[in-house]
Design an enzyme around this catalytic site. Sequence first.
Site, short mmCIF file in Angstrom:
data_model
loop_
_atom_site.label_atom_id
_atom_site.label_comp_id
_atom_site.label_asym_id
_atom_site.label_seq_id
_atom_site.Cartn_x
_atom_site.Cartn_y
_atom_site.Cartn_z
N GLY A 62 4.21 -31.31 -14.06
CA GLY A 62 2.99 -31.43 -14.90
C GLY A 62 1.80 -31.76 -14.27
O GLY A 62 0.83 -31.38 -14.68
N GLU A 113 0.84 -28.34 -13.21
CA GLU A 113 0.34 -27.65 -14.48
C GLU A 113 -1.10 -28.06 -15.02
O GLU A 113 -1.93 -27.23 -15.45
CB GLU A 113 1.37 -27.85 -15.48
CG GLU A 113 2.44 -27.20 -15.32
CD GLU A 113 3.81 -27.60 -16.24
OE1 GLU A 113 4.03 -28.77 -16.19
OE2 GLU A 113 4.25 -26.69 -16.96
N GLU A 158 10.72 -29.16 -11.75
CA GLU A 158 11.65 -29.66 -12.96
C GLU A 158 13.15 -29.26 -13.14
O GLU A 158 14.01 -30.07 -13.31
CB GLU A 158 10.94 -29.02 -14.21
CG GLU A 158 9.71 -29.67 -14.65
CD GLU A 158 8.55 -29.10 -13.99
OE1 GLU A 158 8.48 -28.41 -13.03
OE2 GLU A 158 7.33 -29.39 -14.28
N ALA A 205 4.98 -35.14 -15.02
CA ALA A 205 4.99 -35.98 -16.31
C ALA A 205 5.72 -37.26 -15.93
O ALA A 205 6.42 -37.11 -14.99
CB ALA A 205 5.87 -35.07 -17.47
N1 CAA Z 1 7.36 -39.94 -13.25
C1 CAA Z 1 7.39 -41.18 -13.01
N2 CAA Z 1 7.43 -42.13 -11.91
C2 CAA Z 1 7.13 -41.33 -10.78
C3 CAA Z 1 6.98 -39.86 -10.86
C4 CAA Z 1 7.17 -39.19 -11.99
N3 CAA Z 1 6.91 -37.98 -12.00
N4 CAA Z 1 6.70 -39.42 -9.56
C5 CAA Z 1 6.76 -40.53 -9.10
N5 CAA Z 1 6.83 -41.47 -9.40
C6 CAA Z 1 6.97 -43.06 -9.04
C7 CAA Z 1 8.41 -43.21 -8.29
O1 CAA Z 1 9.47 -43.63 -9.20
C8 CAA Z 1 7.87 -44.52 -7.18
O2 CAA Z 1 8.21 -45.47 -8.28
P1 CAA Z 1 8.55 -46.95 -7.76
O3 CAA Z 1 7.85 -47.18 -6.57
O4 CAA Z 1 8.59 -47.78 -9.04
O5 CAA Z 1 10.12 -46.70 -7.52
C9 CAA Z 1 6.56 -44.05 -7.10
O6 CAA Z 1 6.08 -43.24 -8.08
C10 CAA Z 1 6.34 -43.66 -5.85
O7 CAA Z 1 7.18 -42.46 -5.47
P2 CAA Z 1 8.27 -42.11 -4.56
O8 CAA Z 1 8.47 -43.56 -3.91
O9 CAA Z 1 9.34 -41.28 -4.92
O10 CAA Z 1 7.26 -41.63 -3.18
P3 CAA Z 1 7.61 -40.42 -2.17
O11 CAA Z 1 6.57 -40.40 -1.34
O12 CAA Z 1 9.22 -40.81 -1.71
O13 CAA Z 1 8.03 -39.19 -2.98
C11 CAA Z 1 7.70 -37.39 -4.50
C12 CAA Z 1 7.14 -38.53 -3.78
C13 CAA Z 1 8.04 -36.39 -3.76
C14 CAA Z 1 6.21 -37.08 -5.50
C15 CAA Z 1 8.62 -38.06 -5.48
O14 CAA Z 1 8.15 -39.11 -6.17
C16 CAA Z 1 9.01 -37.03 -6.56
O15 CAA Z 1 9.85 -36.25 -6.34
N6 CAA Z 1 8.56 -37.37 -7.90
C17 CAA Z 1 8.98 -36.40 -8.92
C18 CAA Z 1 8.26 -35.13 -9.06
C19 CAA Z 1 8.83 -34.36 -10.11
O16 CAA Z 1 10.00 -34.01 -10.28
N7 CAA Z 1 7.97 -34.15 -11.28
C20 CAA Z 1 8.25 -33.22 -12.40
C21 CAA Z 1 8.18 -34.06 -13.41
S1 CAA Z 1 8.87 -33.16 -14.77
C22 CAA Z 1 7.57 -32.33 -15.62
O17 CAA Z 1 6.58 -32.65 -15.09
C23 CAA Z 1 7.79 -31.69 -16.81
C24 CAA Z 1 6.57 -31.00 -17.21
O18 CAA Z 1 6.36 -29.61 -16.91
C25 CAA Z 1 5.54 -31.39 -17.96
#
Ligand code: CAA
Length: 261
Positions: free
Chosen positions: A112, A115, A135, A69
């Site tokens: 998400g 999921e 999460e 998400a």
């Molecule tokens: N939401 C918003 N933006 C996101 C995102 C997310 N879930 N995942 C990645 N992005 C964005 C980053 O912020 C970044 O944007 P900017 O260039 O503007 O900074 C861009 O995508 C590229 O990401 P990274 O620079 O972080 O890339 P990386 O290769 O270094 O890392 C990753 C990749 C490990 C996937 C890392 O991006 C990450 O940890 N993302 C979040 C994963 C996460 O926590 N997901 C769970 C979300 S909560 C949820 O999903 C609730 C639910 O149950 C529905």
Amino acid sequence: AAAPEMVKFEAVGASKNVALITLNRPKALNALCNQLMTELRDLLQRLDADKSIGAIVITGSERAFAAGADIKEMKDREFSSTYSSRFLEDWCAVSDVNKPVIAAVNGFALGGGCELALMCDIIYAGDKAQFGQPEINIGTIPGAGGTQRWARVAGKSVAMEVCLTGERMGAQEAKEVGIVSKVFPAAECVPAAIKLGEKIAAQSPLIVQMCKEGVNRAFETTLREGLHVERRLFHATFATVDRKEGMRAFAEKRKPQWKAE
Ligand code: CAA
């Protein structure tokens, strides 16, 4: 409605009867913001009603199926509006599709995104795919089925480990625990999912939906109730033109001609 920007659609396969949906928000690793999910939901509803389509494949990019998400969109939310707007409830539209939906996962399928893959009927993975529910690392828990679907598919111990640590799981391990049905070299994952879609789309679309309904019951009810529903669906196939045609064709040693009736 305006043309979707964050989901791409193409009819693929030799008979153009498989819908390939590509999540297309590369700058955010396909983070599932409201706009993307609204576009995906509208597209799925349209394809579910489109008689020329027999199966749907959802994929992302080589780098990310979907990274979850959208955290930036969520970060300032409060409990009251999140609760009263029933945040994430509309994601159920994905698991409510009648036609078979296949996820072709390359790269990150996190939160998400994982999921979303679990809402699909079948998951094929590229060998670099990474599944996980991170999460817990951002102070929340899965909200679109993660705690439930991991537990039902992979069992309690695996579900607890994945959800409580937020650690990622590779494609091969995901196959071992039963989340994924097959693993391919990354570039072959989408073509394999399309082939699978074609194979299913060659069957009677009506009987395919009844069969999907039957399998889905296994996740929603007791064994006794599920067996009852399966038997009733089986009985109901005897009211269809396609069941008669299928059995007749077998006896006459020819290929069946499905009518979707
Ligand atoms: N939401 C918003 N933006 C996101 C995102 C997310 N879930 N995942 C990645 N992005 C964005 C980053 O912020 C970044 O944007 P900017 O260039 O503007 O900074 C861009 O995508 C590229 O990401 P990274 O620079 O972080 O890339 P990386 O290769 O270094 O890392 C990753 C990749 C490990 C996937 C890392 O991006 C990450 O940890 N993302 C979040 C994963 C996460 O926590 N997901 C769970 C979300 S909560 C949820 O999903 C609730 C639910 O149950 C529905």
